[in-house]
Design an enzyme around this catalytic site. Sequence first.
Site, PDB file in Angstrom:
ATOM      1  N   HIS A 138      -7.647  16.737   3.996  1.00  0.00           N
ATOM      2  CA  HIS A 138      -8.922  16.783   4.709  1.00  0.00           C
ATOM      3  C   HIS A 138      -9.348  18.230   4.945  1.00  0.00           C
ATOM      4  O   HIS A 138      -8.518  19.057   5.334  1.00  0.00           O
ATOM      5  CB  HIS A 138      -8.821  16.085   6.066  1.00  0.00           C
ATOM      6  N   TYR A 190      -7.451   9.041  13.274  1.00  0.00           N
ATOM      7  CA  TYR A 190      -6.169   8.342  13.326  1.00  0.00           C
ATOM      8  C   TYR A 190      -5.530   8.415  14.701  1.00  0.00           C
ATOM      9  O   TYR A 190      -4.701   7.564  15.041  1.00  0.00           O
ATOM     10  CB  TYR A 190      -5.225   8.900  12.258  1.00  0.00           C
ATOM     11  N   LYS A 210     -10.089  16.403  -3.818  1.00  0.00           N
ATOM     12  CA  LYS A 210     -11.540  16.578  -3.917  1.00  0.00           C
ATOM     13  C   LYS A 210     -11.875  18.056  -4.054  1.00  0.00           C
ATOM     14  O   LYS A 210     -11.239  18.910  -3.440  1.00  0.00           O
ATOM     15  CB  LYS A 210     -12.223  16.002  -2.677  1.00  0.00           C
ATOM     16  N   ARG A 230      -3.250   4.484   2.472  1.00  0.00           N
ATOM     17  CA  ARG A 230      -3.463   5.872   2.918  1.00  0.00           C
ATOM     18  C   ARG A 230      -3.624   5.920   4.440  1.00  0.00           C
ATOM     19  O   ARG A 230      -3.054   6.783   5.110  1.00  0.00           O
ATOM     20  CB  ARG A 230      -4.692   6.443   2.212  1.00  0.00           C
ATOM     21  N   HIS A 270      -6.809   2.356  -0.097  1.00  0.00           N
ATOM     22  CA  HIS A 270      -7.077   3.258   1.026  1.00  0.00           C
ATOM     23  C   HIS A 270      -6.407   2.781   2.313  1.00  0.00           C
ATOM     24  O   HIS A 270      -6.134   3.587   3.206  1.00  0.00           O
ATOM     25  CB  HIS A 270      -8.585   3.409   1.232  1.00  0.00           C
ATOM     26  N   ARG A 307      -5.201   9.559  -2.260  1.00  0.00           N
ATOM     27  CA  ARG A 307      -6.313   8.696  -2.656  1.00  0.00           C
ATOM     28  C   ARG A 307      -5.965   8.029  -3.980  1.00  0.00           C
ATOM     29  O   ARG A 307      -5.229   8.582  -4.791  1.00  0.00           O
ATOM     30  CB  ARG A 307      -7.594   9.505  -2.795  1.00  0.00           C
TER      31      ARG A 307
END
Length: 316
Positions: free
Chosen positions: A275, A284, A178, A252, A249, A154
Amino acid sequence: MNRLYPYIDNFIYYLQLEKNASPHTLDNYQRDLFQGLDFFARALGKPDHLVLPEDINRQLLRAFLAHLQSQGFSRATIARKLATWRSFFRYLTREEVLTANPAGHLSSPKIERKLPRFLFADECRALVEAPPDDTPLGRRDRALLETLYAGGMRVGELVALNLDDVDLTRATIRVAGKGARERLLPVGAFAVRALENYLLTGRPALATARSGEALFLNYRGERLSVRGVRKIIDKYVHQICLDRQVSPHVLRHSFATHLLDNGADLRAVQELLGHVRLSTTQIYTHVTRERLKEVYRRAHPRSQLRCSEVEMNRPF
């Protein structure tokens, strides 16, 4: 009296200290909560600083969602605002301020999941190779774009990188994702070479007393910002005449799509992207399927047959 204002402040502190929420997430939560509070105060006919947690019931929350819809907010935005209030009330029930969560059984708007936008491999190659290699800023831009595409990180993770996060000997980068979840990303030879070049002859020319340990610096020698990265990408997208918008992004998304296109395991891609849920990464697989369909439609000479023609030629 247990007024709502102090609880909102406590909730934000809780997210910051215990959940390690990012500044961007905190801003969104705070904005959503105060927007809702303004609506509830008007609906209840009292000043916002006098609104109590128990004043807000399911009917009032439904009215708030209807108000957001009438104001033209997207379904995704409305769903996010409802999720904010649901989390806040969950916090209040855990703190025993409320006995039940009034938002607990409210249904979120159904959101049409859009496929992520991505670049093809040759477009990524043109973009990362666009910066010049004979200036400090050009070396920085090349290293930045190579790192962003090679690691699939990110943009917030990228600008937060420090010098000691990069291990060029092992070709890895340590990323704080995150929720302060740390992961170790492998990077390829092109990114390693670009980083070596930047660290040897690019960053020293940009560094000042204010640089600290930041890996990527702006022209003033300060840590590069998210906005700065976006401007860099826009510059080179325009330079290579790529007729579309490309955000950090998108690189990414391209990283994940290209890995899956070339046979990478979905679980491995999940780990690389950071994730928590596999379902987030599975989007994806839809990208790669749609891409294969498009390639088939363009390349196969008999891909344009209509169903009626197929039926007519079917043997009896």
